[in-house]
Design an enzyme around this catalytic site. Structure first.
Site, PDB file in Angstrom:
ATOM      1  N   CYS A 242      -1.509   1.908  -2.998  1.00 39.37           N
ATOM      2  CA  CYS A 242      -2.472   2.996  -2.776  1.00 39.37           C
ATOM      3  C   CYS A 242      -1.829   4.386  -2.732  1.00 39.37           C
TER       4      CYS A 242
ATOM      5  N   GLU B 105      -6.181   2.214 -13.442  1.00 40.20           N
ATOM      6  CA  GLU B 105      -5.729   3.360 -12.642  1.00 40.20           C
ATOM      7  C   GLU B 105      -4.407   3.910 -13.185  1.00 40.20           C
TER       8      GLU B 105
ATOM      9  N   TYR C 231      -8.510  -2.908 -11.765  1.00 37.90           N
ATOM     10  CA  TYR C 231      -8.081  -1.762 -10.953  1.00 37.90           C
ATOM     11  C   TYR C 231      -6.714  -1.205 -11.396  1.00 37.90           C
TER      12      TYR C 231
ATOM     13  N   LYS D  50       0.020   5.540  -6.000  1.00 41.55           N
ATOM     14  CA  LYS D  50      -1.035   5.582  -7.034  1.00 41.55           C
ATOM     15  C   LYS D  50      -1.936   6.803  -6.848  1.00 41.55           C
TER      16      LYS D  50
ATOM     17  N   HIS E 264     -26.331  20.182  -0.198  1.00 44.71           N
ATOM     18  CA  HIS E 264     -26.389  20.836  -1.500  1.00 44.71           C
ATOM     19  C   HIS E 264     -25.307  21.896  -1.596  1.00 44.71           C
TER      20      HIS E 264
ATOM     21  N   GLU F 195     -25.407  14.122  -2.898  1.00 43.50           N
ATOM     22  CA  GLU F 195     -26.849  14.291  -2.655  1.00 43.50           C
ATOM     23  C   GLU F 195     -27.672  13.585  -3.729  1.00 43.50           C
TER      24      GLU F 195
ATOM     25  N   CYS G 239       0.824  -1.214   0.000  1.00 45.34           N
ATOM     26  CA  CYS G 239       0.000   0.000   0.000  1.00 45.34           C
ATOM     27  C   CYS G 239       0.856   1.261   0.000  1.00 45.34           C
TER      28      CYS G 239
HETATM   29  P1  FAD Z   1       1.358  -6.221   1.817  1.00 44.37           P
HETATM   30  O1  FAD Z   1       1.030  -4.787   2.045  1.00 44.37           O
HETATM   31  O2  FAD Z   1       1.658  -6.639   0.431  1.00 44.37           O
HETATM   32  O3  FAD Z   1       2.596  -6.561   2.781  1.00 44.37           O
HETATM   33  C1  FAD Z   1       3.266  -7.781   2.752  1.00 44.37           C
HETATM   34  C2  FAD Z   1       4.698  -7.558   3.191  1.00 44.37           C
HETATM   35  O4  FAD Z   1       5.307  -8.813   3.509  1.00 44.37           O
HETATM   36  C3  FAD Z   1       5.552  -6.953   2.090  1.00 44.37           C
HETATM   37  O5  FAD Z   1       6.321  -5.883   2.610  1.00 44.37           O
HETATM   38  C4  FAD Z   1       6.471  -8.099   1.669  1.00 44.37           C
HETATM   39  O6  FAD Z   1       7.689  -7.660   1.162  1.00 44.37           O
HETATM   40  C5  FAD Z   1       6.616  -8.828   2.986  1.00 44.37           C
HETATM   41  N1  FAD Z   1       7.023 -10.232   2.866  1.00 44.37           N
HETATM   42  C6  FAD Z   1       6.622 -11.138   1.932  1.00 44.37           C
HETATM   43  N2  FAD Z   1       7.170 -12.347   2.195  1.00 44.37           N
HETATM   44  C7  FAD Z   1       7.923 -12.198   3.324  1.00 44.37           C
HETATM   45  C8  FAD Z   1       8.711 -13.089   4.098  1.00 44.37           C
HETATM   46  N3  FAD Z   1       8.813 -14.369   3.775  1.00 44.37           N
HETATM   47  N4  FAD Z   1       9.350 -12.604   5.184  1.00 44.37           N
HETATM   48  C9  FAD Z   1       9.251 -11.302   5.532  1.00 44.37           C
HETATM   49  N5  FAD Z   1       8.510 -10.414   4.828  1.00 44.37           N
HETATM   50  C10 FAD Z   1       7.847 -10.855   3.746  1.00 44.37           C
HETATM   51  N6  FAD Z   1      -5.975  -1.062  -1.728  1.00 44.37           N
HETATM   52  C11 FAD Z   1      -6.841  -0.110  -1.317  1.00 44.37           C
HETATM   53  O7  FAD Z   1      -7.571  -0.326  -0.346  1.00 44.37           O
HETATM   54  N7  FAD Z   1      -6.935   1.086  -1.962  1.00 44.37           N
HETATM   55  C12 FAD Z   1      -6.162   1.386  -3.017  1.00 44.37           C
HETATM   56  O8  FAD Z   1      -6.268   2.483  -3.566  1.00 44.37           O
HETATM   57  C13 FAD Z   1      -5.239   0.420  -3.470  1.00 44.37           C
HETATM   58  N8  FAD Z   1      -4.434   0.685  -4.513  1.00 44.37           N
HETATM   59  C14 FAD Z   1      -3.523  -0.247  -4.902  1.00 44.37           C
HETATM   60  C15 FAD Z   1      -2.705   0.061  -5.987  1.00 44.37           C
HETATM   61  C16 FAD Z   1      -1.777  -0.860  -6.429  1.00 44.37           C
HETATM   62  C17 FAD Z   1      -0.894  -0.515  -7.596  1.00 44.37           C
HETATM   63  C18 FAD Z   1      -1.655  -2.108  -5.756  1.00 44.37           C
HETATM   64  C19 FAD Z   1      -0.626  -3.110  -6.194  1.00 44.37           C
HETATM   65  C20 FAD Z   1      -2.475  -2.425  -4.687  1.00 44.37           C
HETATM   66  C21 FAD Z   1      -3.418  -1.497  -4.256  1.00 44.37           C
HETATM   67  N9  FAD Z   1      -4.272  -1.760  -3.196  1.00 44.37           N
HETATM   68  C22 FAD Z   1      -5.170  -0.824  -2.788  1.00 44.37           C
HETATM   69  C23 FAD Z   1      -4.227  -3.052  -2.496  1.00 44.37           C
HETATM   70  C24 FAD Z   1      -3.435  -2.932  -1.175  1.00 44.37           C
HETATM   71  O9  FAD Z   1      -2.189  -2.352  -1.429  1.00 44.37           O
HETATM   72  C25 FAD Z   1      -3.263  -4.323  -0.571  1.00 44.37           C
HETATM   73  O10 FAD Z   1      -4.533  -4.909  -0.427  1.00 44.37           O
HETATM   74  C26 FAD Z   1      -2.599  -4.260   0.798  1.00 44.37           C
HETATM   75  O11 FAD Z   1      -1.349  -3.627   0.740  1.00 44.37           O
HETATM   76  C27 FAD Z   1      -2.435  -5.686   1.346  1.00 44.37           C
HETATM   77  O12 FAD Z   1      -1.790  -5.645   2.581  1.00 44.37           O
HETATM   78  P2  FAD Z   1      -1.098  -6.954   3.181  1.00 44.37           P
HETATM   79  O13 FAD Z   1      -0.730  -6.614   4.579  1.00 44.37           O
HETATM   80  O14 FAD Z   1      -1.934  -8.120   2.944  1.00 44.37           O
HETATM   81  O15 FAD Z   1       0.211  -7.187   2.317  1.00 44.37           O
HETATM   82  P1  NDP Z   2      -7.214  -8.249 -11.026  1.00 50.30           P
HETATM   83  O1  NDP Z   2      -6.989  -9.649 -10.651  1.00 50.30           O
HETATM   84  O2  NDP Z   2      -8.287  -7.478 -10.377  1.00 50.30           O
HETATM   85  O3  NDP Z   2      -7.445  -8.145 -12.617  1.00 50.30           O
HETATM   86  C1  NDP Z   2      -6.570  -8.707 -13.530  1.00 50.30           C
HETATM   87  C2  NDP Z   2      -6.838  -8.121 -14.911  1.00 50.30           C
HETATM   88  O4  NDP Z   2      -5.880  -8.626 -15.809  1.00 50.30           O
HETATM   89  C3  NDP Z   2      -8.195  -8.500 -15.472  1.00 50.30           C
HETATM   90  O5  NDP Z   2      -8.660  -7.437 -16.270  1.00 50.30           O
HETATM   91  C4  NDP Z   2      -7.879  -9.734 -16.317  1.00 50.30           C
HETATM   92  O6  NDP Z   2      -8.775  -9.903 -17.392  1.00 50.30           O
HETATM   93  C5  NDP Z   2      -6.529  -9.346 -16.870  1.00 50.30           C
HETATM   94  N1  NDP Z   2      -5.690 -10.474 -17.211  1.00 50.30           N
HETATM   95  C6  NDP Z   2      -5.431 -11.581 -16.470  1.00 50.30           C
HETATM   96  N2  NDP Z   2      -4.549 -12.376 -17.113  1.00 50.30           N
HETATM   97  C7  NDP Z   2      -4.269 -11.771 -18.283  1.00 50.30           C
HETATM   98  C8  NDP Z   2      -3.420 -12.097 -19.362  1.00 50.30           C
HETATM   99  N3  NDP Z   2      -2.695 -13.218 -19.357  1.00 50.30           N
HETATM  100  N4  NDP Z   2      -3.349 -11.252 -20.400  1.00 50.30           N
HETATM  101  C9  NDP Z   2      -4.067 -10.131 -20.412  1.00 50.30           C
HETATM  102  N5  NDP Z   2      -4.892  -9.743 -19.420  1.00 50.30           N
HETATM  103  C10 NDP Z   2      -4.988 -10.575 -18.365  1.00 50.30           C
HETATM  104  O7  NDP Z   2      -5.807  -7.598 -10.809  1.00 50.30           O
HETATM  105  P2  NDP Z   2      -5.218  -6.165 -10.584  1.00 50.30           P
HETATM  106  O8  NDP Z   2      -3.782  -6.439 -10.779  1.00 50.30           O
HETATM  107  O9  NDP Z   2      -5.832  -5.089 -11.375  1.00 50.30           O
HETATM  108  O10 NDP Z   2      -5.550  -5.841  -9.042  1.00 50.30           O
HETATM  109  C11 NDP Z   2      -5.250  -6.733  -7.994  1.00 50.30           C
HETATM  110  C12 NDP Z   2      -6.001  -6.333  -6.760  1.00 50.30           C
HETATM  111  O11 NDP Z   2      -5.384  -5.207  -6.147  1.00 50.30           O
HETATM  112  C13 NDP Z   2      -7.429  -5.892  -7.022  1.00 50.30           C
HETATM  113  O12 NDP Z   2      -8.311  -6.993  -7.022  1.00 50.30           O
HETATM  114  C14 NDP Z   2      -7.710  -4.935  -5.916  1.00 50.30           C
HETATM  115  O13 NDP Z   2      -8.352  -5.597  -4.844  1.00 50.30           O
HETATM  116  C15 NDP Z   2      -6.359  -4.426  -5.486  1.00 50.30           C
HETATM  117  N6  NDP Z   2      -6.271  -3.023  -5.907  1.00 50.30           N
HETATM  118  C16 NDP Z   2      -7.127  -2.126  -5.350  1.00 50.30           C
HETATM  119  C17 NDP Z   2      -7.134  -0.828  -5.782  1.00 50.30           C
HETATM  120  C18 NDP Z   2      -8.101   0.137  -5.200  1.00 50.30           C
HETATM  121  O14 NDP Z   2      -8.662  -0.123  -4.155  1.00 50.30           O
HETATM  122  N7  NDP Z   2      -8.318   1.279  -5.829  1.00 50.30           N
HETATM  123  C19 NDP Z   2      -6.229  -0.372  -6.812  1.00 50.30           C
HETATM  124  C20 NDP Z   2      -5.375  -1.386  -7.336  1.00 50.30           C
HETATM  125  C21 NDP Z   2      -5.411  -2.665  -6.879  1.00 50.30           C
HETATM  126  P3  NDP Z   2     -10.072 -10.858 -17.328  1.00 50.30           P
HETATM  127  O15 NDP Z   2     -11.174 -10.015 -16.776  1.00 50.30           O
HETATM  128  O16 NDP Z   2     -10.254 -11.248 -18.736  1.00 50.30           O
HETATM  129  O17 NDP Z   2      -9.727 -12.006 -16.430  1.00 50.30           O
END
Ligand code: FAD
Ligand code: NDP
Length: 592
Positions: free
Chosen positions: A159, A306, A302, A162, A567, A572, A154
């Site tokens: 998050c 995004e 997503y 992004k 408003h 709203e 995150c």
């Molecule tokens: P993580 O935050 O992934 O933390 C896991 C940690 O464990 C990492 O630091 C990793 O390096 C560490 N780790 C892994 N294996 C080991 C090991 N063996 N030993 C020690 N450390 C280890 N969610 C939202 O709610 N709003 C958003 O706007 C949003 N935007 C996103 C945008 C992007 C581009 C992405 C990729 C995700 C986004 N998400 C968003 C999703 C959100 O980031 C994740 O759901 C959240 O960070 C998950 O938290 P977590 O604690 O499960 O894991």
């Molecule tokens: P998702 O698993 O949500 O979506 C994957 C996308 O990639 C789908 O559109 C899928 O298409 C497509 N895809 C899968 N395989 C292939 C392939 N081989 N070639 C081309 N396209 C493919 O993954 P994201 O990575 O977008 O997000 C992961 C999670 O992270 C989300 O579910 C969300 O919970 C979290 N996140 C949250 C955000 C937020 O809260 N704003 C922002 C970003 C991430 P198809 O529909 O055809 O399967």
């Protein structure tokens, strides 16, 4: 004969004077009871009963006694032996009334593997409840070599960067498209009444990265303040109570703990076509030294949308390769509106029904992409956003009996309990839960309270609000119209909708042809329970949060529309929705 419940939870209850301890083994309507496990551990009293009585404050009568199991440890052994194959929730008995802790002989009460959203929240909460806690966080570099600090996805590659890039792109668009209508002119850049902007990627990137580094530092300080031992080490299980921890220099140590929490999140799934390693992922995009230039975003959910949105918003040429549909799982009508706005307004190009079949580096440094329909195009950057895979492969969990979903490697379990009784999982690593930061945080806190605070409250994964931060944002809570129809039948679902022009867009020529959209999906039968709320428009995250609260209380259409609006806002519109889809009337409400 011993009863074998299919689900069982051991919950302890401690009385303040420590004179008496009671615990209940709960399984739906079935309850059992025992008193003071410590005192009775050394006696032969039959202190574990299985009874059916509803009264949990008194021992069951002798005729409901089913079996004597033994003391505290014997009970837990019994639970592990007979419950493990079932759907089990075994919270080890623990005295929590006045800080007494069983001397289990391990280094820690809880070791959290993964210092992201879920792991840090659980670690801090458990420590605040008096547990001895360590939290390991180690970042394996992305295939392109990117690495980052404490805090997980995150804060470092999700998050936070992004949303800040998104905010930058909205600002750029507002200056370019809206500011003239409000009479705003930027003195140094007035060319025949046309405003042009140039977003300096290195400046934006550097400022965002500096902010993230300040957060990394704050997280370390907070863990220390909360008495959580932070270890920048990679954890791997050796057995159910031992992990090997390896630091950056390859130095290895062994740590033991009564319980473990796996919170290792996920990592981007790479493309699988030839040349896939030429593509970067969301783990790299926010760290690029120079602007990504002309970009192909592969995927249509997503992350891809995004990233495509903010890159286009800062003026880049962006294409999205859509394998099937946009935003699978979301409301179709709203998802299509997001796509249309991105296409019409942000000038994002969509290549539908294609996937890359080959990536090849060209002499000029660009990447030539061959698509599945045989067409080709060249890009400066290819961003793969095709889903995420849990980082469990090398954790050493399979010998512990912990099962994963083979499709995404996410851990299977209910109530954050894995198949190993003293090992738990929260966040993105746990299968069948939304991959969202607040979900990971809340699940982590609730688990810590159940393990160390005597709480019985499970995490509720239903009605979680979410927002997609695309150029026109989309937020929702509850289910989509499509899901409501397949679940309840078309005749039993009523949809109220409205298409409207946000006031702040009304002066701008560039925006006055676009519209925002709101809809609620209700049960048709009175009291018209609201099943889903959807909104496509500005500030979508801010709009939806409060509705998320009311959805948890069982919101009805009447309650919603009896609420007086604020408003003039977009929000709203949701409390004034009155045009049903079934009436065939135009959703464009028009006017103020
Ligand atoms: P993580 O935050 O992934 O933390 C896991 C940690 O464990 C990492 O630091 C990793 O390096 C560490 N780790 C892994 N294996 C080991 C090991 N063996 N030993 C020690 N450390 C280890 N969610 C939202 O709610 N709003 C958003 O706007 C949003 N935007 C996103 C945008 C992007 C581009 C992405 C990729 C995700 C986004 N998400 C968003 C999703 C959100 O980031 C994740 O759901 C959240 O960070 C998950 O938290 P977590 O604690 O499960 O894991
Ligand atoms: P998702 O698993 O949500 O979506 C994957 C996308 O990639 C789908 O559109 C899928 O298409 C497509 N895809 C899968 N395989 C292939 C392939 N081989 N070639 C081309 N396209 C493919 O993954 P994201 O990575 O977008 O997000 C992961 C999670 O992270 C989300 O579910 C969300 O919970 C979290 N996140 C949250 C955000 C937020 O809260 N704003 C922002 C970003 C991430 P198809 O529909 O055809 O399967």
């Amino acid at each position: 004969s011993i009863l074998f419940p299919t689900r069982l939870r051991v919950i302890q209850h401690a009385f303040p004077d420590r004179s008496s301890y009671r615990a209940w083994l709960l399984e739906d309507g079935f309850r059992s009871h025992f008193t003071d496990p410590r005192a009775l551990e050394h006696t032969s009293s039959p202190f574990v009963w299985f009874g059916t009585g509803e009264d949990t404050t008194h021992p069951p009568s002798s005729d409901s006694i089913q079996s004597y199991l033994g003391g505290h440890d014997a009970t837990l052994d019994w639970c592990r032996q007979f419950m493990a194959p079932c759907e089990t929730v075994v919270n080890e008995l623990q005295m929590v009334d006045d800080g007494h802790k069983p001397d289990h002989g391990y280094d820690y009460d809880l070791v959290v593997i993964g210092g992201g959203s879920g792991g840090m929240a659980a670690a801090k909460e458990a420590a605040a409840l008096g547990a001895r806690v360590a939290c390991l966080d180690f970042v394996k570099p992305s295939p392109a070599g990117t690495t980052w600090g404490l805090g997980g996805t995150c804060v470092n590659v999700g998050c936070i960067p992004k949303k800040l890039f998104h905010a930058g792109s909205l600002l750029n668009e507002a200056i370019l498209q809206d500011s003239p209508a409000f009479g705003v002119q930027i003195a140094s850049e007035i060319h025949a009444n046309e405003i042009s902007t140039k977003v300096q990627w290195p400046v934006l990137r550097e400022n965002i990265q500096n902010y993230i580094r300040s957060l990394n530092f704050k997280y370390r300080v907070r863990l220390r303040e909360k008495d959580v031992t932070y270890l920048n080490k990679l954890g791997t299980f050796k057995d159910a109570h031992t992990i090997e921890a390896v630091d950056k220099k390859g130095r290895s140590s062994t740590i033991t703990s009564s319980r473990f929490l796996i919170a290792t999140g996920g990592r981007p799934t790479p493309l699988s076509c030839p040349g896939a390693d030429l593509a970067i992922s969301s783990d790299d995009i926010f760290f690029m030294e120079q602007s990504p230039g002309k970009t192909l975003c592969v995927g249509a959910s997503y992350i891809s949308l995004e990233c495509a949105g903010f890159l286009a918003g800062i003026g880049l040429d962006v294409t999205v390769a859509v394998r099937s549909i946009l935003l699978r799982g979301f409301d179709r009508e709203c998802s299509d509106r997001v796509g249309k706005y991105m296409e019409d307004h942000s000038k994002v190009k969509f290549r539908r029904g294609v996937v890359p079949s080959k990536l090849q580096k060209q002499e000029n440094g660009q990447i030539e992409v061959t698509f599945s329909d045989g067409s080709t195009d060249s890009y400066d950057t290819v961003l793969a956003a095709v889903g995420r895979t849990a980082d469990t492969e090398k954790l050493g969990i399979s010998p512990l009996g912990i099962k994963v979903n083979p499709k995404n490697q996410r851990i299977l379990g209910k109530y954050e309990q894995t198949d190993c009784p003293n090992v738990y999982a929260v966040g993105d690593v746990l299968d069948d839960t939304p991959e969202l930061t607040p979900v990971a945080i809340q699940a982590g806190i609730k688990l810590a309270r159940r393990l160390f605070g005597g709480s019985k409250e499970p995490m509720d994964y239903v009605n979680v609000s979410t927002t997609v931060f695309t150029p026109i944002e989309y937020s929702c809570v509850g289910i989509s119209e499509d899901d409501a129809i397949s679940k309840y039948g078309e005749d039993n679902v009523e949809v109220y909708h409205s298409e409207f022009l946000p006031l702040e867009w009304s002066l701008s020529n560039a925006r006055s042809h676009s519209s925002a959209f709101a809809k609620i999906v209700c049960e048709k039968a009175e009291p018209q329970r609201v099943l889903g709320i959807h909104y496509v428009g500005p500030n979508a995250g801010e709009v939806m949060q409060g509705y998320g609260v009311s959805m948890r209380q069982g919101l009805t259409y009447k309650q919603l529309t009896e609420t007086v609006g604020i408003h003039p806002t977009c929000s709203e519109e949701i409390v004034t929705l009155n045009i049903t889809k079934s009436s065939g009337e135009d959703a464009a409400a028009g006017g103020c």
